[in-house]
Design a protein around this motif. Structure first.
Motif, PDB file in Angstrom:
ATOM      1  N   HIS A  64       0.845  -1.198   0.000  1.00  0.00           N
ATOM      2  CA  HIS A  64       0.000   0.000   0.000  1.00  0.00           C
ATOM      3  C   HIS A  64       0.885   1.254   0.000  1.00  0.00           C
ATOM      4  O   HIS A  64       1.609   1.498   0.959  1.00  0.00           O
ATOM      5  N   ILE A  65       0.812   2.022  -1.082  1.00  0.00           N
ATOM      6  CA  ILE A  65       1.659   3.213  -1.235  1.00  0.00           C
ATOM      7  C   ILE A  65       0.788   4.447  -1.461  1.00  0.00           C
ATOM      8  O   ILE A  65      -0.135   4.424  -2.263  1.00  0.00           O
ATOM      9  N   LEU A  66       1.116   5.527  -0.753  1.00  0.00           N
ATOM     10  CA  LEU A  66       0.455   6.818  -0.955  1.00  0.00           C
ATOM     11  C   LEU A  66       1.484   7.825  -1.455  1.00  0.00           C
ATOM     12  O   LEU A  66       2.533   8.007  -0.832  1.00  0.00           O
ATOM     13  N   TYR A  67       1.180   8.452  -2.589  1.00  0.00           N
ATOM     14  CA  TYR A  67       2.093   9.428  -3.185  1.00  0.00           C
ATOM     15  C   TYR A  67       1.424  10.797  -3.260  1.00  0.00           C
ATOM     16  O   TYR A  67       0.252  10.912  -3.614  1.00  0.00           O
ATOM     17  N   THR A  68       2.181  11.840  -2.912  1.00  0.00           N
ATOM     18  CA  THR A  68       1.711  13.206  -3.156  1.00  0.00           C
ATOM     19  C   THR A  68       2.794  13.940  -3.943  1.00  0.00           C
ATOM     20  O   THR A  68       3.986  13.782  -3.664  1.00  0.00           O
ATOM     21  N   LYS A 109       0.740  24.002  -5.120  1.00  0.00           N
ATOM     22  CA  LYS A 109       1.507  24.915  -4.268  1.00  0.00           C
ATOM     23  C   LYS A 109       1.575  26.265  -4.973  1.00  0.00           C
ATOM     24  O   LYS A 109       1.977  26.356  -6.127  1.00  0.00           O
ATOM     25  N   LYS A 110       1.145  27.312  -4.286  1.00  0.00           N
ATOM     26  CA  LYS A 110       1.133  28.642  -4.883  1.00  0.00           C
ATOM     27  C   LYS A 110       1.948  29.614  -4.032  1.00  0.00           C
ATOM     28  O   LYS A 110       2.193  29.371  -2.851  1.00  0.00           O
ATOM     29  N   ASN A 143       7.352  17.739   0.650  1.00  0.00           N
ATOM     30  CA  ASN A 143       7.843  18.212   1.954  1.00  0.00           C
ATOM     31  C   ASN A 143       6.751  18.570   2.957  1.00  0.00           C
ATOM     32  O   ASN A 143       6.816  18.152   4.122  1.00  0.00           O
ATOM     33  N   SER A 144       5.784  19.357   2.524  1.00  0.00           N
ATOM     34  CA  SER A 144       4.773  19.822   3.474  1.00  0.00           C
ATOM     35  C   SER A 144       3.932  18.670   4.004  1.00  0.00           C
ATOM     36  O   SER A 144       3.508  18.670   5.167  1.00  0.00           O
ATOM     37  N   TYR A 145       3.715  17.662   3.166  1.00  0.00           N
ATOM     38  CA  TYR A 145       2.930  16.507   3.599  1.00  0.00           C
ATOM     39  C   TYR A 145       3.779  15.586   4.484  1.00  0.00           C
ATOM     40  O   TYR A 145       3.253  14.893   5.358  1.00  0.00           O
ATOM     41  N   TYR A 146       5.062  15.607   4.255  1.00  0.00           N
ATOM     42  CA  TYR A 146       5.961  14.880   5.153  1.00  0.00           C
ATOM     43  C   TYR A 146       5.923  15.520   6.542  1.00  0.00           C
ATOM     44  O   TYR A 146       5.941  14.816   7.563  1.00  0.00           O
TER      45      TYR A 146
END
Length: 233
Positions: A64-68, A109-110, A143-146
Motif C-alpha cells: 500500500h503506497i500513498l504518493y503526493t 503549491k502557490k 515536503n509539506s505533507y511529510y
C-alpha cells in the motif's frame, strides 16, 4: 336464450379485463409517483456494492503506497510503477501476483504576495483523512505533507528497519527519494525526486488497525527493498 348467455359471458369478460387494467394502471401510477425513491434506493445499492467490492480488493493488495506530488501521474505511469514493483519483490499473499495499492494525490503549491509558498488546505484535509481511514503504509510525499506525517507521530525510524541509514536520510524517519537508485527505475522515475520516502510505524494496541500485522510486515519488507535497491552501473 343462448344469445343472452353469450352476451352475459362477454360482458363479464370485459369487466374482468377492465378490473385487470385498473389494477395494472394503479401499479404504474404508484411506480411513477415513487420513481425518485426507487432511483435513490438503486443508487444506494450500487454504491454499497461498489464499496464492498473495493474493500475486498483493497484487502487483497500486498503493498500500500500513498504518493503526493505536483506532477500529474496518469494511469499509464501507475501501471508502469506497479509492474516495476513486481520486479523488485515477489508476491506476499500467495496469489502469485504482487498486488500494489497505489494512491496518487496531486497537490498544488502557490506563492503568496510576500513570496512565500502556500498549500491547498482542502488537500491537506483530504491527506489527513487518508491517514485516518485508509491502509496506506508506505509514503512518497512532498515536503509539506511529510511535515504532516512527522507531526502526527505515525512514522517508523529508519534505524528500526536497516542498520546502515542511507546518506539521503534527511532525519531519523525520512529519506530524500531522489538519492535512492529506485528513483531512476522505470515506473518510479515518474515520481518527483524531491519527494521524501518514509513508512508508517506499526499500530499500537489502542489504535484502530486498518491492515493485519502480517500485511504490515509485507509492506515493511517491501519498503526495505525499495531503499536498498541497487541498479547495476
Amino acid at each position: 336464450m343462448d344469445d343472452n348467455k353469450l352476451y352475459d359471458i362477454d360482458d363479464e369478460n370485459e369487466e374482468e379485463v377492465e378490473i385487470e387494467i385498473s389494477k395494472f394502471q394503479k401499479i404504474i401510477n404508484f411506480l411513477d409517483a415513487k420513481k425518485w425513491i426507487f432511483f435513490i434506493i438503486i443508487l444506494l445499492i450500487l454504491f454499497i456494492a461498489f464499496a464492498v467490492d473495493a474493500f475486498l480488493k483493497r484487502d487483497q493488495n500486498d503493498v500500500h503506497i500513498l504518493y503526493t506530488g505536483y506532477q500529474f501521474i496518469d494511469d499509464e505511469n501507475i501501471t508502469e510503477l506497479k509492474e516495476a514493483c513486481g520486479y523488485i519483490s515477489n508476491d506476499y499473499n500467495g496469489d502469485d501476483i504482487l498486488m500494489v495499492d497505489f494512491l496518487s494525490m496531486i497537490v498544488d503549491k502557490k506563492m503568496d504576495f510576500e513570496g512565500n509558498y502556500t498549500y491547498d488546505p482542502t488537500m491537506i484535509t483530504r491527506f489527513n483523512t487518508e491517514l485516518n481511514t485508509s491502509s496506506s503504509i508506505i509514503f512518497i510525499v512532498e515536503n509539506s505533507y511529510y511535515d504532516v506525517l512527522r507531526s502526527s507521530g505515525l512514522l517508523l525510524p529508519i534505524s528500526n528497519i536497516i542498520n546502515d541509514v542511507p546518506e539521503g536520510a534527511i532525519d531519523e524517519t525520512g529519506i530524500l527519494f531522489g538519492t535512492l537508485d529506485i528513483s531512476i527505475q522505470e515506473g518510479f522515475n515518474n515520481l518527483s525526486p524531491d519527494s521524501i520516502i518514509c513508512i508508517r510505524r506499526p499500530a499500537a494496541e489502542n489504535e484502530i488497525k486498518y491492515i493485519s500485522e502480517k500485511q504490515y510486515e509485507h509492506n515493511l519488507d517491501f519498503f526495505k527493498k525499495l531503499i536498498e535497491y541497487k541498479i547495476d552501473k
